[in-house]
Every structure is written in C-alpha cells, then in structure tokens.
Design an enzyme around this catalytic site. Structure first.
Site, mmCIF file in Angstrom:
data_model
loop_
_atom_site.group_PDB
_atom_site.id
_atom_site.type_symbol
_atom_site.label_atom_id
_atom_site.label_comp_id
_atom_site.label_asym_id
_atom_site.label_seq_id
_atom_site.Cartn_x
_atom_site.Cartn_y
_atom_site.Cartn_z
ATOM 1 N N ASP A 1 1.805 2.513 3.920
ATOM 2 C CA ASP A 1 3.229 2.740 3.640
ATOM 3 C C ASP A 1 3.656 4.201 3.581
ATOM 4 O O ASP A 1 4.674 4.513 2.964
ATOM 5 C CB ASP A 1 3.650 2.049 2.336
ATOM 6 C CG ASP A 1 3.569 0.533 2.447
ATOM 7 O OD1 ASP A 1 3.297 0.043 3.550
ATOM 8 O OD2 ASP A 1 3.780 -0.150 1.429
ATOM 9 N N CYS B 1 -9.455 -5.953 9.052
ATOM 10 C CA CYS B 1 -8.675 -6.746 10.007
ATOM 11 C C CYS B 1 -8.510 -8.186 9.518
ATOM 12 O O CYS B 1 -9.491 -8.866 9.240
ATOM 13 C CB CYS B 1 -9.348 -6.733 11.377
ATOM 14 S SG CYS B 1 -8.376 -7.625 12.581
HETATM 15 C C1 LIG Z 1 -0.359 -2.543 15.602
HETATM 16 C C2 LIG Z 1 -1.398 -2.304 14.590
HETATM 17 C C3 LIG Z 1 -2.735 -2.407 14.926
HETATM 18 C C4 LIG Z 1 -3.717 -2.150 13.966
HETATM 19 N N1 LIG Z 1 -5.037 -2.155 14.333
HETATM 20 C C5 LIG Z 1 -5.987 -1.779 13.448
HETATM 21 C C6 LIG Z 1 -7.352 -1.614 13.835
HETATM 22 O O1 LIG Z 1 -7.731 -1.783 14.999
HETATM 23 N N2 LIG Z 1 -8.240 -1.254 12.867
HETATM 24 C C7 LIG Z 1 -7.878 -1.031 11.563
HETATM 25 O O2 LIG Z 1 -8.719 -0.696 10.728
HETATM 26 N N3 LIG Z 1 -6.588 -1.164 11.185
HETATM 27 C C8 LIG Z 1 -5.658 -1.501 12.085
HETATM 28 N N4 LIG Z 1 -4.339 -1.553 11.722
HETATM 29 C C9 LIG Z 1 -3.977 -1.205 10.338
HETATM 30 C C10 LIG Z 1 -3.645 0.273 10.206
HETATM 31 O O3 LIG Z 1 -4.766 1.054 10.521
HETATM 32 C C11 LIG Z 1 -3.183 0.594 8.772
HETATM 33 O O4 LIG Z 1 -4.228 0.276 7.890
HETATM 34 C C12 LIG Z 1 -1.960 -0.203 8.354
HETATM 35 O O5 LIG Z 1 -0.990 -0.237 9.376
HETATM 36 C C13 LIG Z 1 -1.326 0.377 7.079
HETATM 37 O O6 LIG Z 1 -0.964 1.708 7.264
HETATM 38 P P1 LIG Z 1 0.577 2.159 7.567
HETATM 39 O O7 LIG Z 1 1.413 1.622 6.460
HETATM 40 O O8 LIG Z 1 0.511 3.640 7.642
HETATM 41 O O9 LIG Z 1 0.939 1.518 8.876
HETATM 42 C C14 LIG Z 1 -3.355 -1.832 12.648
HETATM 43 C C15 LIG Z 1 -2.012 -1.764 12.307
HETATM 44 C C16 LIG Z 1 -1.039 -1.985 13.263
HETATM 45 C C17 LIG Z 1 0.396 -1.853 12.871
#
Ligand SMILES: Cc1cc2nc3c(=O)[nH]c(=O)nc-3n(C[C@H](O)[C@H](O)[C@H](O)COP(=O)(O)O)c2cc1C
Length: 410
Positions: A262, A160
């Site tokens: 991604d 985070c």
């Molecule tokens: C709205 C939002 C909230 C997120 N909250 C967390 C979280 O609480 N804990 C965490 O490890 N990652 C959190 N992430 C990151 C996602 O778990 C992930 O690592 C990141 O979006 C990249 O993956 P993606 O490209 O599939 O979205 C959050 C991402 C988004 C978009």
C-alpha cells in the site's frame, strides 16, 4: 508464469493519507548480504509486469540528479545521502526484482527458454530473481541456475495466493508448513553463495499468522533479508496492509526487513519507515501506475518536495516504454516475429490502461489503443493523441488499474 484463479485488486481500499513524518526518510541504503541497495527502495516482483523492459524502464524513469536540488534546511533532519556515491545522478530504485518464476519449470526448461525467463541487461544491477516452488532440491537447483545467470540475489516467493500455485503447495500455500519452509531455506542456502531472501505474507489467515516466526527461521537458516507484504493469503488485496506486522517482524530479527503493501506516494513510504523502522521499502502497484515514484521518493528524501509529472512527461514516458517494447520484440529471436509482435501489442494495451490514468481524455486514447492491431499502430495512436491536443477536461483519477485475468500472483 501467472496462474489462473486469483485476480489482483484494481486499486487500493481506503488509502491512508499520510503527512510526511518530520524526522524520518526512506534510508539511503541497506545491505542485503554484500549487495548494496541504495537508496533502500525495491521494485516488487510482479508477474506479467516486471519483465526486463519494465524493469529498465523503471530504473531509467527513476534517474535522479541532485545537482539542482537544494539541501534540506529543516533543523533536525538528517542530510540526504542517497547520491553520496561516485556520480551525482543515480536511480531512485535501489533493487529490481523479476517476475516470479517456477523452480520446477526452470530446472526442466531448455537453455533457450530459460534465457527468455531470466533475461536481464547490465543496467539492471542490482537485480534479484524470484522463484516459487515447494520441492527443496528443485528450488536449490533453480537457485543455482539463477546464480550462474549472474543475478545478484535470489528470492523465494511465499506470498502468491493464486490457486494454481497454492495447489502445488507453492507461494502462500507453504505458509501452513513451517518445517517444510525451514528445510527449503536450508537446502537452498547450501546451494548458492549469492544473498538469499524470502518474500512472504503474514500467514494463511488471521488465525494462523506466522510472519514473526518465519522471519526468525529465515535468520537462523542464514538468509540475508526478508520482505513482508503485510496481508494474509485470505485477505488477498482487500483492506489495508497491516504495517504493525512489519514492525513486529523488524523487532524479531536482525535481518534487513523490507516493508511492502500500500505505498502509493513518497509520504506513504516515509510513513511506513517511521511506523515500522523497516530497513527498506518495496513498491508494486504504484510503480505501474506512477513509474516516477522511486524518483519522487529520492527527490523527497533529498529536498523535502517532489515533482509531479506533466502531460509532456506522460507522453514521453508512454512513448519510450512502447519503443522499448518494440525494440525488445525485435531483439528477441526465440519466437516467430508475428508472435513477438502480437505479444508486444498485447502488452502495450495492458499498460495503456495504467499509464493513461491521470491523463485528461485518457479514455479516448485507451479506446484508440484498444482497436489497434499492431504495436507500431499503438505507438502512432499515442503520438497522434498527444500532438493533436486530444487530451482535455479534468484529469482522471490516479488509480492503479490492472488487467483482469492476466496478472494473478501474490
Ligand atoms: C500484477 C501483480 C503481480 C504480482 N506478482 C507477484 C509475483 O510474481 N511475486 C510476488 O512475490 N508478488 C507478486 N505480486 C505482489 C507484489 O509484489 C506486492 O507484494 C503487492 O502488490 C503489494 O504491494 P503494493 O501495495 O505496493 O502493490 C504481484 C502483484 C501484482 C499487482
């Protein structure tokens, strides 16, 4: 739980277009300790998003039946195994994760409030709870609470980037202190018997990339799996996730490696597996923009093609998610009714901005929803929109769109 000070990207920078790699599919299963994750797909933890309603919604939107699917006939492709177990219908999402929860808050909360943060239902298994914090003892205490509540796995957030979390040395802040991370791993490991995993970014910035070393520490301290969001903290959500670091982590450890960053389509998921040899894929933003993605991956794995949602599918999806939100507001008694319904209407508006992308005339529907005052009114507007054929014109671009300000983690 989300802190202020970091806004997630609204969409993907320069998304890559992948062809389906001819010989690679998302694996049929992966074991995180004794927990079988099948298929090897994980819903990413997302603050403000992956609450119990959204998680169940994803599980059900992911239900996949291969009864009518034709087996892959392409020579050289390993036959699908995803529904080789008991029934012929299973969820395409193998593991659900909660939003991140403060270990500090959890260990100090009253029982009723704690339950609110850690609520889950039987149909969510297997499910992991994610914690953040920096004090080893507090994290161990919170992990025990997670275990006693019945979660299948516990996960530590080292990704985070939100200032409020990093300011207390939590989340990606810890990436600058590997000895402290090792101490946390050791203390939490001793406190619980359920599988313990960690989700991290590559490092604080490009000159301090620690993901390979971190994975080795996780292995030597007895963790059961690692998940890498292949960006640095400084990178936020910009640029492309650097999947080569997922490959590097995979090469460095015998632990199951979950690749993240991604994935927008089944082709992306298979390409990540092909390029990194990761054991499972984790999907965040795409699940919010396209709740069918896990089902599509399962179907693609099984048949080599996948269905795209129709307008009717979209209507059913929005309606059922909103009905689930209203039912949950009715069932949750720990807040006054007005507060619950207000919270629900807010959530509906937030999700409407995602779900209506891809719907022709979606802007009109978003406007109507925005001006609604209650959850019931939102639902009426949705039903009226779809039954009056208000949708017209070209479909809007499919992109993930996140509400500013409210969702700020990782
Ligand atoms: C709205 C939002 C909230 C997120 N909250 C967390 C979280 O609480 N804990 C965490 O490890 N990652 C959190 N992430 C990151 C996602 O778990 C992930 O690592 C990141 O979006 C990249 O993956 P993606 O490209 O599939 O979205 C959050 C991402 C988004 C978009």
């Amino acid at each position: 739980m989300a802190g202020k000070g970091f806004t997630v990207k609204k969409d993907w920078d320069n998304p890559r277009e992948h062809q389906m790699p001819p010989e690679t599919r998302v694996p049929a299963s992966v074991r995180i300790g004794p927990v079988l994750v099948s298929p090897a797909t994980v819903l990413a933890p997302m603050a403000g998003v992956t609450d119990t309603v959204f998680r169940r919604f994803i599980r059900h939107a992911s239900l996949f039946s291969s009864a009518d699917s034709t087996a892959l006939e392409t020579p050289g492709i390993v036959p699908p195994e995803i529904d080789s177990v008991v029934t012929n219908e299973q969820s395409g999402c193998g593991l659900l994760m909660t939003e991140f929860t403060s270990a500090d808050g959890l260990s100090r909360m009253r029982e009723t409030k704690r339950r609110r943060y850690l609520t889950f239902y039987d149909d969510e298994h297997p499910i992991g709870a994610q914690l953040f914090g920096s004090n080893p003892q507090t994290l161990a205490e919170a992990a025990r609470i997670v275990q006693d509540t019945g979660f299948d796995t516990v996960d530590l957030n080292l990704g985070c980037p939100a200032k409020r979390v990093v300011g207390c040395n939590g989340g990606s802040g810890l990436l600058r202190d590997l000895p402290k991370i090792a101490e946390i791993f050791r203390t939490v490991r001793l406190a619980v018997t359920i599988p313990f995993t960690v989700k991290f970014r590559m490092g604080w910035n490009d000159s301090q990339i620690v993901c390979v070393e971190l994975a080795r520490i996780a292995e030597s301290e007895g963790l059961n799996g690692v998940a890498l969001h292949a960006r640095t903290r400084e990178q936020g959500y910009s640029g492309q996730a650097r999947w080569e670091w997922i490959a590097a982590v995979k090469q460095a450890t015998a632990l199951p490696v979950i690749g993240n960053g991604d994935i927008r389509t089944p082709e992306d998921a298979a390409a990540m597996v092909a390029q990194t040899a990761c054991d499972a894929v984790m999907i965040g933003r795409a699940a919010a923009a396209n709740p069918w993605i896990f089902r599509q991956i399962a179907q693609y794995t099984s048949t080599g093609s996948y269905d795209l949602p129709t307008i009717e599918d979209r209507h059913r999806m929005i309606r059922s998610y909103f009905e689930m939100l209203l039912a949950e507001a009715d069932a949750t008694k720990d807040l006054p009714r007005d507060a619950r319904l207000g919270e629900t209407a807010g959530k509906m508006k937030q999700f409407a901005t995602w779900f209506t992308h891809g719907v022709p005339g979606g802007a009109k529907l978003r406007g109507a929803i925005y001006h609604s005052r209650t959850g019931v009114e939102v639902l009426e507007k949705v039903n009226a929109f779809f039954s009056s054929n208000s949708f017209s014109g070209a479909p809007e671009p499919e992109e993930a769109s996140y509400p500013e300000g409210s969702l700020v983690c990782d």
